[in-house]
Design an enzyme around this catalytic site. Sequence first.
Site, short mmCIF file in Angstrom:
data_model
loop_
_atom_site.label_atom_id
_atom_site.label_comp_id
_atom_site.label_asym_id
_atom_site.label_seq_id
_atom_site.Cartn_x
_atom_site.Cartn_y
_atom_site.Cartn_z
N LYS A 11 20.69 0.72 -16.10
CA LYS A 11 21.94 1.17 -17.25
C LYS A 11 23.16 0.99 -15.64
O LYS A 11 22.49 0.69 -14.62
CB LYS A 11 22.12 2.12 -18.12
CG LYS A 11 20.81 2.37 -18.65
CD LYS A 11 21.37 3.54 -19.35
CE LYS A 11 20.04 3.30 -21.25
NZ LYS A 11 19.97 4.78 -21.74
N TYR A 51 22.10 -0.75 -30.00
CA TYR A 51 22.52 0.75 -29.85
C TYR A 51 23.13 1.66 -32.06
O TYR A 51 23.24 1.98 -31.32
CB TYR A 51 23.27 1.77 -29.31
CG TYR A 51 21.92 2.21 -27.51
CD1 TYR A 51 21.66 2.31 -28.25
CD2 TYR A 51 23.24 1.55 -26.35
CE1 TYR A 51 20.26 2.34 -26.56
CE2 TYR A 51 22.26 1.90 -25.59
CZ TYR A 51 20.78 1.91 -25.43
OH TYR A 51 20.43 2.39 -24.37
N PHE A 59 27.02 11.09 -30.31
CA PHE A 59 26.54 11.00 -29.07
C PHE A 59 26.97 9.35 -28.82
O PHE A 59 27.09 8.70 -27.44
CB PHE A 59 26.04 10.98 -27.77
CG PHE A 59 24.61 10.50 -28.17
CD1 PHE A 59 23.97 9.37 -28.85
CD2 PHE A 59 23.61 11.54 -29.02
CE1 PHE A 59 23.12 9.22 -29.16
CE2 PHE A 59 22.74 11.30 -29.79
CZ PHE A 59 22.19 10.05 -29.54
N ARG A 87 7.71 3.59 -21.49
CA ARG A 87 8.16 5.26 -21.93
C ARG A 87 7.43 6.65 -20.76
O ARG A 87 8.45 7.03 -20.24
CB ARG A 87 8.49 5.52 -23.06
CG ARG A 87 8.26 4.80 -23.64
CD ARG A 87 9.75 4.57 -24.32
NE ARG A 87 10.39 6.20 -24.52
CZ ARG A 87 11.62 5.92 -24.43
NH1 ARG A 87 12.94 4.84 -25.42
NH2 ARG A 87 12.25 6.77 -25.16
N THR A 93 13.81 11.31 -22.24
CA THR A 93 15.73 10.97 -21.87
C THR A 93 16.11 11.16 -20.98
O THR A 93 17.54 11.26 -20.61
CB THR A 93 16.08 10.95 -23.91
OG1 THR A 93 14.87 10.24 -24.52
CG2 THR A 93 17.34 10.43 -23.85
N ARG A 104 13.49 8.13 -14.50
CA ARG A 104 14.94 9.16 -14.47
C ARG A 104 14.87 9.94 -13.45
O ARG A 104 15.83 10.48 -13.30
CB ARG A 104 15.31 9.43 -16.43
CG ARG A 104 15.61 8.17 -16.90
CD ARG A 104 15.28 8.91 -18.72
NE ARG A 104 16.09 7.33 -19.42
CZ ARG A 104 15.54 7.44 -20.65
NH1 ARG A 104 14.99 7.96 -20.94
NH2 ARG A 104 15.97 6.18 -21.58
N ASN A 114 21.57 8.13 -18.00
CA ASN A 114 20.15 8.26 -17.38
C ASN A 114 19.77 7.49 -17.30
O ASN A 114 18.18 6.66 -17.26
CB ASN A 114 19.38 8.57 -18.45
CG ASN A 114 19.25 7.86 -19.73
OD1 ASN A 114 20.08 6.63 -19.75
ND2 ASN A 114 18.86 9.19 -21.15
N HIS A 117 16.61 1.94 -19.83
CA HIS A 117 16.30 1.90 -21.77
C HIS A 117 15.21 1.82 -21.32
O HIS A 117 14.49 -0.02 -20.67
CB HIS A 117 17.48 1.18 -22.06
CG HIS A 117 17.08 0.56 -23.37
ND1 HIS A 117 16.91 1.52 -24.51
CD2 HIS A 117 16.88 -0.82 -23.46
CE1 HIS A 117 15.94 0.85 -25.64
NE2 HIS A 117 15.95 -0.15 -25.14
N GLU A 128 15.09 -6.59 -29.78
CA GLU A 128 15.49 -6.29 -28.28
C GLU A 128 15.63 -7.44 -27.04
O GLU A 128 16.44 -8.08 -26.77
CB GLU A 128 14.90 -4.94 -27.69
CG GLU A 128 15.41 -3.54 -28.31
CD GLU A 128 14.87 -2.73 -27.72
OE1 GLU A 128 15.61 -1.51 -28.57
OE2 GLU A 128 14.71 -2.22 -26.49
P1 GTP Z 1 17.16 4.43 -24.62
O1 GTP Z 1 16.01 4.14 -23.65
O2 GTP Z 1 18.28 4.05 -23.84
O3 GTP Z 1 17.03 4.15 -25.82
O4 GTP Z 1 16.98 6.17 -24.70
P2 GTP Z 1 15.66 7.08 -25.57
O5 GTP Z 1 15.05 5.55 -25.70
O6 GTP Z 1 15.63 7.82 -24.17
O7 GTP Z 1 16.85 7.94 -25.90
P3 GTP Z 1 17.83 7.84 -27.71
O8 GTP Z 1 17.03 6.13 -27.81
O9 GTP Z 1 17.36 9.20 -28.32
O10 GTP Z 1 18.83 7.86 -27.15
C1 GTP Z 1 19.14 6.80 -26.47
C2 GTP Z 1 20.60 7.30 -25.46
O11 GTP Z 1 21.61 7.52 -25.71
C3 GTP Z 1 19.71 7.80 -24.53
O12 GTP Z 1 19.42 6.97 -23.49
C4 GTP Z 1 20.83 8.72 -24.23
O13 GTP Z 1 21.91 8.44 -23.27
C5 GTP Z 1 21.94 9.06 -25.21
N1 GTP Z 1 21.87 10.27 -25.44
C6 GTP Z 1 20.36 10.39 -26.32
N2 GTP Z 1 20.20 11.64 -27.14
C7 GTP Z 1 21.52 12.55 -26.57
C8 GTP Z 1 22.13 13.36 -26.70
O14 GTP Z 1 21.63 14.05 -27.58
N3 GTP Z 1 23.56 13.81 -26.41
C9 GTP Z 1 23.20 12.38 -25.48
N4 GTP Z 1 25.23 12.73 -24.79
N5 GTP Z 1 23.17 11.83 -24.79
C10 GTP Z 1 22.57 11.63 -25.74
MG MG Z 2 16.00 4.59 -28.11
#
Ligand code: GTP
Ligand code: MG
Length: 139
Positions: A11, A51, A59, A87, A93, A104, A114, A117, A128
């Site tokens: 990212k 997304y 968010f 993962r 996350t 991370r 973070n 992805h 994707e």
């Molecule tokens: P990705 O690998 O980026 O998809 O992350 P993830 O699979 O660990 O998390 P998810 O798909 O649920 O969320 C996508 C992105 O949204 C995350 O990487 C975070 O940057 C953001 N995000 C998710 N949950 C939150 C939250 O509760 N608050 C905030 N501020 N950002 C969030």
């Molecule tokens: Mg995700």
Amino acid sequence: MTTNRTFTMIKPDAVANGHAGKILDHIIQAGYKVVALKYTHLSAEKAGEFYAVHSERPFYKDLVEFMISGPIYAAILEKDNAVEDFRKVIGATNPSEAEAGTIRNLFAKSIDANAIHGSDSDENAAIEGNFFFAENERF
Ligand code: GTP
Ligand code: MG
């Protein structure tokens, strides 16, 4: 089904901080083969589409703004049990909850920025990967 593949993005925060090379090495040392790799800068439209599953979340706007704040690396990765294992390699996350030694934990500062992805299912890994790469860009 390419169940041995996952998709990742390094990212904008990690690229801007100069961590992309170390993260890519970490991924390779974890046993992944890089099948496709691209250095690119997402448009707002593309990031929003990527997304879209989060479009109703509070968010979402911040997430899209962050993902277009600078260039990224996108990659397709191959290894046995690629999605699930990746993962574990990237960690939770929220970096404050990410296990020691995960990407991370090592390179991310906040839940918004973070570092990386990782796809959450074989189905999404394929979607994707197809979002970023043509067939003739995979080796
Ligand atoms: P990705 O690998 O980026 O998809 O992350 P993830 O699979 O660990 O998390 P998810 O798909 O649920 O969320 C996508 C992105 O949204 C995350 O990487 C975070 O940057 C953001 N995000 C998710 N949950 C939150 C939250 O509760 N608050 C905030 N501020 N950002 C969030
Ligand atoms: Mg995700």
